[in-house]
Every structure is written in structure tokens, then in C-alpha cells.
Write an enzyme that holds these catalytic residues in place. Structure first.
Site, mmCIF file in Angstrom:
data_model
loop_
_atom_site.group_PDB
_atom_site.id
_atom_site.type_symbol
_atom_site.label_atom_id
_atom_site.label_comp_id
_atom_site.label_asym_id
_atom_site.label_seq_id
_atom_site.Cartn_x
_atom_site.Cartn_y
_atom_site.Cartn_z
ATOM 1 N N LYS A 1 0.812 -1.197 0.000
ATOM 2 C CA LYS A 1 0.000 0.000 0.000
ATOM 3 C C LYS A 1 0.861 1.268 0.000
ATOM 4 C CE LYS A 1 -3.340 -2.097 3.178
ATOM 5 N NZ LYS A 1 -3.877 -1.959 4.549
ATOM 6 N N GLY A 2 2.104 1.142 0.439
ATOM 7 C CA GLY A 2 2.931 2.317 0.748
ATOM 8 C C GLY A 2 3.061 3.335 -0.365
ATOM 9 N N ASP B 1 7.520 3.234 -2.688
ATOM 10 C CA ASP B 1 7.613 4.249 -1.626
ATOM 11 C C ASP B 1 9.036 4.390 -1.103
ATOM 12 O OD1 ASP B 1 7.583 1.711 -0.474
ATOM 13 O OD2 ASP B 1 6.154 2.194 1.103
ATOM 14 N N ASP C 1 14.670 -0.171 0.959
ATOM 15 C CA ASP C 1 15.347 -0.369 2.242
ATOM 16 C C ASP C 1 16.450 -1.416 2.032
ATOM 17 O OD1 ASP C 1 15.637 -0.112 5.047
ATOM 18 O OD2 ASP C 1 14.243 -1.733 5.419
ATOM 19 N N LYS D 1 17.035 4.317 1.263
ATOM 20 C CA LYS D 1 17.890 4.195 2.456
ATOM 21 C C LYS D 1 19.069 3.291 2.101
ATOM 22 C CE LYS D 1 14.614 3.005 5.644
ATOM 23 N NZ LYS D 1 13.999 2.751 6.967
ATOM 24 N N PHE E 1 13.280 5.226 10.735
ATOM 25 C CA PHE E 1 11.991 4.647 10.368
ATOM 26 C C PHE E 1 11.051 5.813 10.106
ATOM 27 C CE2 PHE E 1 7.859 2.754 10.623
ATOM 28 C CZ PHE E 1 8.055 1.576 9.925
ATOM 29 N N VAL E 2 10.539 5.888 8.877
ATOM 30 C CA VAL E 2 9.754 7.063 8.491
ATOM 31 C C VAL E 2 8.287 6.711 8.239
ATOM 32 C CG1 VAL E 2 11.675 8.419 7.578
ATOM 33 C CG2 VAL E 2 10.512 6.795 6.076
ATOM 34 N N ASP F 1 3.419 3.800 6.516
ATOM 35 C CA ASP F 1 2.679 3.583 7.761
ATOM 36 C C ASP F 1 3.558 3.115 8.911
ATOM 37 O OD1 ASP F 1 3.226 0.945 6.757
ATOM 38 O OD2 ASP F 1 1.704 0.199 8.129
ATOM 39 N N ARG G 1 -0.441 6.935 7.248
ATOM 40 C CA ARG G 1 -0.308 6.983 5.777
ATOM 41 C C ARG G 1 -0.819 8.303 5.221
ATOM 42 N NH1 ARG G 1 1.065 1.868 3.939
ATOM 43 N NH2 ARG G 1 0.183 0.095 5.021
HETATM 44 P P1 5GP Z 1 12.898 -3.862 1.264
HETATM 45 O O1 5GP Z 1 12.578 -5.140 0.566
HETATM 46 O O2 5GP Z 1 13.591 -2.836 0.417
HETATM 47 O O3 5GP Z 1 13.633 -4.114 2.560
HETATM 48 O O4 5GP Z 1 11.505 -3.349 1.753
HETATM 49 C C1 5GP Z 1 10.898 -2.222 1.352
HETATM 50 C C2 5GP Z 1 9.580 -2.109 2.104
HETATM 51 O O5 5GP Z 1 9.795 -2.082 3.540
HETATM 52 C C3 5GP Z 1 8.941 -0.788 1.761
HETATM 53 O O6 5GP Z 1 8.131 -0.895 0.611
HETATM 54 C C4 5GP Z 1 8.159 -0.486 3.038
HETATM 55 O O7 5GP Z 1 6.901 -1.113 3.005
HETATM 56 C C5 5GP Z 1 8.988 -1.104 4.161
HETATM 57 N N1 5GP Z 1 9.851 -0.099 4.802
HETATM 58 C C6 5GP Z 1 11.183 -0.024 4.761
HETATM 59 N N2 5GP Z 1 11.651 1.040 5.457
HETATM 60 C C7 5GP Z 1 10.557 1.667 5.948
HETATM 61 C C8 5GP Z 1 10.368 2.856 6.733
HETATM 62 O O8 5GP Z 1 11.295 3.583 7.147
HETATM 63 N N3 5GP Z 1 9.082 3.180 7.028
HETATM 64 C C9 5GP Z 1 8.018 2.443 6.630
HETATM 65 N N4 5GP Z 1 6.809 2.852 6.987
HETATM 66 N N5 5GP Z 1 8.154 1.313 5.870
HETATM 67 C C10 5GP Z 1 9.415 0.944 5.528
#
Ligand code: 5GP
Length: 186
Positions: free
Chosen positions: A47-48, A104, A107, A135, A156-157, A163, A169
Site C-alpha cells: 500500500k505504501g 515508496d 530499504d 535508504k 523509520f519514516v 505507515d 499513511r
Molecule cells: P525492502 O525489501 O527494500 O527491505 O523493503 C521495502 C519495504 O519495507 C517498503 O516498501 C516499506 O513497506 C517497508 N519499509 C522499509 N523502510 C521503511 C520505513 O522507514 N518506514 C516504513 N513505513 N516502511 C518501511
């Protein structure tokens, strides 16, 4: 959660509404220049990315279709390659489309790494990734988005689609979260 608790958890605004709007305008111009009038398919990862999708699709002027997907990644321990499970797929075949995944935040990079592999296997004409936030210090797999609007430290944002336990959100800005007891996303 009381309104007071809700507000107390918003530590500080790190990217304002105005800064987001300006960056999206610029990104729209870059996308227009990249595709030079060729139609694109914007694919948002729910959803992000739903707020970012709503704004970026209105910042481009090339012919544009939109699609939505839901993806969850499953990993064991520190393994860098995982399995992305699509819980909601696109409602059309992306074959022969110029596809841009609208995300969104990147990470660890695992979700997008897997998602790109999966969409690539469906033979799009091209595939790129645009993310609102990046990030890079948290990266586990070697993944670089084609376009990133803001690079942030390891906070953590929340807000603008992002969310914590499904709250926040709807904030129009990006903020650092104070504490995240109930949140399993980090
Ligand atoms: P990745 O596979 O890159 O580790 O995961 C990305 C997903 O982790 C993003 O789409 C999001 O849903 C979640 N995520 C990673 N960092 C953050 C953060 O700082 N805040 C929030 N709300 N979600 C995050």
C-alpha cells in the site's frame, strides 16, 4: 491509541509537503524526457506507494496507464535472495510495455530486486524503478533504483503513504517515527 499518543509518535518532519511536490514535478519532467512521448505503464506497489503514485502519474505528460500490485517477501535469516509472493497481481499483461515500478521506499532492496526479476520474466519492452525514498545504508542486496527523489539515513519514516501499524499513511509530509513498539516493518 489516543490523539495525544498518535501525535507524540511523530518525532519530526524530515521532508515537507512542498519539498515532495517540487521533487515530484522534477521527476515528472525526467520521465517525460526519458520516454519522449512513448506510452508507459506505471506499476505501484501497495500500500505504501499509493500516495506517490497518485502524484507522480499526474506529473507526467506521456500517455500513461496505471496498475497496482501487492507483494510480500519471505526470507530466512541473512539470506540475500528470497521469494516475493504476489498477493495481488496486475490486471493486465505487462509484455511489450515500458514499465516503471513506483515504490515508496527502498530499504534492504530485496522486494524490488525480486519484483524486477519477476516482471522482467514477463518480457516488458523496458523496466525501470522510481522510488520516493532510498535508504542505501540498509541495503542487503545490490539494488539501485533508476530514479530516487530523496536519500535518507536509517530512520523509520512515516507519512505520505508510509505507515506504522497502518497509521500515519495520510500525513502529507514524511516524518521520523518516535518509537515503533507495534510495528514489524523494521
Ligand atoms: P525492502 O525489501 O527494500 O527491505 O523493503 C521495502 C519495504 O519495507 C517498503 O516498501 C516499506 O513497506 C517497508 N519499509 C522499509 N523502510 C521503511 C520505513 O522507514 N518506514 C516504513 N513505513 N516502511 C518501511
Amino acid at each position: 491509541m489516543t490523539t495525544q499518543e498518535y501525535e507524540k509518535n511523530i518525532k519530526r518532519v524530515i521532508i515537507t509537503e512542498e519539498e515532495i511536490a517540487a521533487a515530484i514535478k522534477e521527476a515528472g519532467k525526467k520521465i517525460d524526457a526519458m520516454y519522449d512521448g512513448h506510452p508507459i505503464l506505471l506499476v505501484s506497489v501497495l500500500k505504501g506507494a499509493f500516495v506517490f503514485m497518485a502524484d507522480i502519474c499526474r506529473a507526467v505528460t506521456v500517455p500513461c496507464e496505471i496498475g497496482f500490485m501487492c507483494a510480500k517477501s519471505y526470507y530466512n535469516g541473512t539470506e540475500s535472495a528470497g521469494v516475493v509472493k504476489i498477493t495481488m497481481d496486475l490486471d493486465r499483461d505487462n509484455k511489450d510495455y515500458h514499465v516503471i515500478i513506483v515504490e515508496d521506499i527502498v530499504d534492504t532492496g530485496r522486494t524490488l530486486n525480486d519484483l524486477c526479476r519477476m516482471l522482467c520474466a514477463r518480457n516488458p519492452r523496458s523496466l525501470r524503478v522510481i522510488t520516493l525514498l532510498d535508504k542505501p545504508s540498509r541495503r542487503i542486496v545490490d539494488f539501485k533504483p533508476d530514479l530516487s527523489l530523496f536519500t535518507i539515513p536509517d530512520y523509520f519514516v512515516i507519512g505520505y503513504g508510509l505507515d506504522c501499524a497502518e497509521y500515519y499513511r495520510n500525513l502529507p509530509y514524511i516524518a521520523e517515527y518516535n518509537e515503533c513498539k507495534d510495528c514489524d516493518k523494521k
